[in-house]
Design an enzyme around this catalytic site. Structure first.
Site, PDB file in Angstrom:
ATOM      1  CB  ALA A  96      45.859 -16.016 -36.864  1.00  0.00           C
ATOM      2  CG  ASP A  97      50.773 -16.833 -32.314  1.00  0.00           C
ATOM      3  OD1 ASP A  97      51.894 -16.689 -33.259  1.00  0.00           O
ATOM      4  OD2 ASP A  97      50.931 -17.636 -31.539  1.00  0.00           O
ATOM      5  CB  THR A  98      47.334 -21.392 -32.450  1.00  0.00           C
ATOM      6  OG1 THR A  98      46.412 -20.869 -33.698  1.00  0.00           O
ATOM      7  CG2 THR A  98      46.559 -22.584 -31.788  1.00  0.00           C
TER       8      THR A  98
END
Length: 231
Positions: A96-98
């Site tokens: 995941a990356d935000t």
């Protein structure tokens, strides 16, 4: 609109984070060092372990990529790295990356205290967007190379943060390692004037409202697999 009626406290937000129970009995490897993402999975009753990864995303040129594509690319980059290093573990790898976006500009993790202070001042008194990209790679021998990718988006409004509160926050160091220099649940619990539209867990780094049904469907496929060996 969740949160539109004013700030809510941690006890309230926790009830929003966790969806109704899903039968998710599959081993998850989280290709992220984020303690917040791991906590979200654990709070949902998912047994997850974190991968120890040494990944270098400097070769990925995201300068001119749409933020949605960048979030997906970096999430997949992490998941693929986890899958390569842990392919023999017969697990589902999750990356995941935000991204935090203000007025069309990506706001990353603060480099130091001065940068964190600049970011909080920038976000105060207005709206910003948070996008979290997720990549799922199934490394189990029964379902090799099954992949799912998605992005979820939420909008956050930060009211005017008092200078004394901002300085105390910067001095605490709680901004370290956080996109946009803050964590939604922590700041709501601290009484900051924050409201949001969308999934609060998207803002916290892992969109659980979308992720849980996907993982649940994967687990249900396993339960109907005639070749699966049950303990």
């Amino acid at each position: 609109m969740v949160g539109s009626k004013g700030p809510i406290h941690e006890a309230s937000i926790t009830s929003l984070l966790i969806m109704p129970p899903h039968a998710i009995d599959i081993p998850i490897l989280l290709a992220s060092q984020s303690p917040r993402r791991l906590q979200l999975l654990n709070d949902a009753g998912i047994r997850a372990q974190q991968a120890t990864l040494e990944v270098d995303d400097s070769d990925l040129n995201m300068a001119h990529a749409p933020v949605l594509h960048a979030a997906l690319a970096l999430a997949y980059f992490k998941a693929a790295a986890g899958a390569r290093l842990n392919a023999a573990r017969d697990c589902v790898v999750l990356g995941a990356d935000t991204f935090v976006v203000k007025a069309g500009r990506i706001i990353g993790k603060p480099a130091d205290a001065a940068d964190a202070d600049r970011i909080i001042q920038l976000l105060s008194g207005g709206n910003h967007i948070v996008l979290s990209g997720v990549a799922i790679i199934d490394c189990r021998t029964s379902r090799p190379n099954l992949r799912r990718l998605f992005v979820d988006q939420a909008q956050v409004r930060v009211g005017e943060v008092l200078e004394t509160e901002r300085k105390a926050y910067i001095e605490s160091g709680d901004w370290h390692g956080k996109a946009g220099a803050y964590n939604l649940g922590e700041r709501i619990d601290a009484g900051w004037p924050i409201t949001y539209e969308g999934d609060p867990t998207t803002v916290m780094g892992l969109p659980m409202r979308t992720l849980l049904p996907i993982l649940s469907s994967m687990a249900q496929l396993d339960s109907h697999d005639p070749h699966r060996i049950h303990a």
